[in-house]
Design an enzyme around this catalytic site. Structure first.
Site, mmCIF file in Angstrom:
data_model
loop_
_atom_site.group_PDB
_atom_site.id
_atom_site.type_symbol
_atom_site.label_atom_id
_atom_site.label_comp_id
_atom_site.label_asym_id
_atom_site.label_seq_id
_atom_site.Cartn_x
_atom_site.Cartn_y
_atom_site.Cartn_z
ATOM 1 N N LYS A 114 -0.546 22.819 0.644
ATOM 2 C CA LYS A 114 -1.057 24.089 0.114
ATOM 3 C C LYS A 114 0.044 24.910 -0.532
ATOM 4 O O LYS A 114 -0.164 25.521 -1.568
ATOM 5 C CB LYS A 114 -1.734 24.910 1.218
ATOM 6 C CG LYS A 114 -3.081 24.326 1.636
ATOM 7 C CD LYS A 114 -3.844 25.296 2.529
ATOM 8 C CE LYS A 114 -5.179 24.677 2.939
ATOM 9 N NZ LYS A 114 -5.876 25.514 3.936
ATOM 10 N N LYS A 197 -14.331 14.057 -2.106
ATOM 11 C CA LYS A 197 -15.221 14.730 -1.159
ATOM 12 C C LYS A 197 -15.771 16.025 -1.746
ATOM 13 O O LYS A 197 -15.118 16.682 -2.544
ATOM 14 C CB LYS A 197 -14.528 14.912 0.189
ATOM 15 C CG LYS A 197 -13.788 16.167 0.384
ATOM 16 C CD LYS A 197 -13.252 16.336 1.804
ATOM 17 C CE LYS A 197 -12.839 17.786 1.905
ATOM 18 N NZ LYS A 197 -12.808 18.465 3.093
ATOM 19 N N LYS A 200 -15.508 23.087 -1.700
ATOM 20 C CA LYS A 200 -15.717 24.343 -2.428
ATOM 21 C C LYS A 200 -14.630 24.565 -3.467
ATOM 22 O O LYS A 200 -14.873 25.154 -4.502
ATOM 23 C CB LYS A 200 -15.796 25.534 -1.471
ATOM 24 C CG LYS A 200 -14.539 25.790 -0.663
ATOM 25 C CD LYS A 200 -14.630 27.072 0.151
ATOM 26 C CE LYS A 200 -13.371 27.290 0.966
ATOM 27 N NZ LYS A 200 -13.383 26.573 2.260
HETATM 28 P P1 ADP Z 1 -13.806 22.779 1.848
HETATM 29 O O1 ADP Z 1 -13.257 21.387 1.860
HETATM 30 O O2 ADP Z 1 -15.005 22.924 1.014
HETATM 31 O O3 ADP Z 1 -12.723 23.809 1.584
HETATM 32 P P2 ADP Z 1 -13.400 23.461 4.567
HETATM 33 O O4 ADP Z 1 -12.078 22.824 4.449
HETATM 34 O O5 ADP Z 1 -13.486 24.932 4.736
HETATM 35 O O6 ADP Z 1 -14.298 23.037 3.329
HETATM 36 O O7 ADP Z 1 -14.176 22.711 5.733
HETATM 37 C C1 ADP Z 1 -14.919 23.307 6.752
HETATM 38 C C2 ADP Z 1 -15.463 22.183 7.601
HETATM 39 O O8 ADP Z 1 -16.357 21.373 6.841
HETATM 40 C C3 ADP Z 1 -14.400 21.225 8.129
HETATM 41 O O9 ADP Z 1 -14.745 20.849 9.441
HETATM 42 C C4 ADP Z 1 -14.466 20.052 7.202
HETATM 43 O O10 ADP Z 1 -14.050 18.870 7.801
HETATM 44 C C5 ADP Z 1 -15.947 20.020 6.851
HETATM 45 N N1 ADP Z 1 -16.154 19.476 5.515
HETATM 46 C C6 ADP Z 1 -15.795 20.065 4.357
HETATM 47 N N2 ADP Z 1 -16.138 19.310 3.304
HETATM 48 C C7 ADP Z 1 -16.736 18.198 3.808
HETATM 49 C C8 ADP Z 1 -17.323 17.035 3.230
HETATM 50 N N3 ADP Z 1 -17.366 16.867 1.916
HETATM 51 N N4 ADP Z 1 -17.859 16.099 4.044
HETATM 52 C C9 ADP Z 1 -17.823 16.272 5.396
HETATM 53 N N5 ADP Z 1 -17.282 17.336 5.998
HETATM 54 C C10 ADP Z 1 -16.741 18.301 5.232
HETATM 55 NA NA NA Z 2 -10.617 22.403 2.533
#
Ligand code: ADP
Ligand code: NA
Length: 330
Positions: A114, A197, A200
């Site tokens: 990051k 994956k 957001k």
């Molecule tokens: P993002 O990747 O959209 O920033 P976060 O990192 O805030 O999402 O993830 C919040 C939760 O959602 C975590 O437990 C993460 O493992 C899960 N998560 C996020 N994206 C996915 C995905 N594409 N498939 C499965 N789990 C996910």
């Molecule tokens: Na993330």
């Protein structure tokens, strides 16, 4: 016997959770209410490791909580709270920071990734100490288990190291938590790029399905999901990433198994699958959106629910902090 205790948190950094968040994490939060003593928090302290607009943050915190309630987090069964409402998180975090080596913290790969993106002068010290706050979140509740994806494994290892180190130096204070690897958790991919994956920050608008967007828009995104040039609806993650992703989502939302779905679509095409999944999504998300709306229509009541959750959390957190302070010599 008492149920194993679990702690998990989610950041209020988006206007809506997406399908990856739900199927990869939040759905399991709901299920764990049957097997665990559950503590769930909206981690606004973590959110401010990068700059946030105060109004937006406050709104997203409520919207996040409303979504958790709407998907089935039951405030009678779970302590559902906002992290900043429980000051012990920041207090324990400081103690743990003083037990963490600078180099040890510096080895956290998520920080390296990051901060490399942001540049070292633009990334905050809070971003650097983020995993230590996460350790405090977990250790405060004496959690036996923490649901973790691959990306959080290193942070849980740090939490375990910090707990063990503190216990060894100053006497048994913290439960050393175990990773809780959830078996049927789904990894959801971007609809437009089914090899990366759904996320957001990284997905394009059409690759991301948000819980709070217009469901018609979601159905349209699903109908225009990228698939291969073949015809057969079969699960093959390597050669048919797009179709496989749609099957994973379909199966998770409807609780029909993938072989069942494959059989149901024998002789039909991708178009049928996408159309039906779009409709299944709309059917699933519409009542959730209605519930979110009713929680947000009565913010006073929502805030009451969260205040009660924080009170319940503090009963545990304050005990752990008091014990920790006593050990430290405060
Ligand atoms: P993002 O990747 O959209 O920033 P976060 O990192 O805030 O999402 O993830 C919040 C939760 O959602 C975590 O437990 C993460 O493992 C899960 N998560 C996020 N994206 C996915 C995905 N594409 N498939 C499965 N789990 C996910
Ligand atoms: Na993330």
């Amino acid at each position: 016997a008492r149920r194993p205790r679990v702690l998990s948190g989610i950041q209020p950094t988006a206007d809506s959770f997406h399908l990856g968040n739900y199927l990869g994490a939040l759905r399991q939060w709901v299920r764990m209410q049957d097997t665990h003593e559950t503590f769930y928090c909206v981690v606004d302290l973590h959110a401010i490791t990068v700059e946030q607009d105060p109004k937006v943050l406050r709104q997203r915190t409520r919207v996040s909580a409303a979504q958790l309630l709407a998907i089935g987090i039951d405030p009678q069964r779970s302590a559902l709270f906002v992290q900043s409402h429980v000051p012990e998180h920041a207090q324990l975090s400081w103690v743990l920071e003083c037990q963490t080596g600078f180099g040890e913290a510096g080895r956290m790969t998520q920080f390296k990734d990051k901060s490399a993106k942001q540049g070292s002068d633009r990334s905050s010290v809070g971003l650097f100490t983020y995993p230590i706050l996460q350790a405090a979140d977990i250790l405060l509740y004496q959690a036996d288990a923490v649901p973790v994806g691959e990306d959080q494994r290193q942070h849980l290892e740090l939490t375990r190291d910090l707990a063990q180190r503190f216990n060894n130096r100053l006497g048994k204070t913290f439960v050393v938590p175990e990773p809780y690897i959830i078996k049927d958790t789904a990894k959801i991919y971007d609809l437009q790029d089914p090899t990366s994956k759904m996320s957001k920050s990284a997905s394009t608008a059409n690759g991301l399905v948000e819980l709070l967007e217009d469901p018609k828009r979601s159905a349209k995104k699903i109908r225009s999901a990228v698939t291969d040039t073949g015809r057969e609806v079969v699960f093959d993650a390597e050669n048919k990433a797009g179709v496989s992703n749609l099957l994973t989502i379909y199966s998770a939302l409807t609780e029909r198994t993938i072989p069942d779905l494959e059989a149901a679509y024998e002789g039909k095409g991708y178009g049928d699958l996408k159309k039906d999944l779009g409709e299944a999504f709309v059917d699933w998300v519409t009542p959730i959106q209605d519930r979110v709306k009713s929680y947000l229509d009565d913010v006073t009541e929502l805030d009451k629910v969260l205040a009660a959750g924080a009170e319940r959390a503090r009963e545990v957190a304050s005990k752990t902090l008091a014990k920790t302070y006593q050990r430290i010599g405060f």
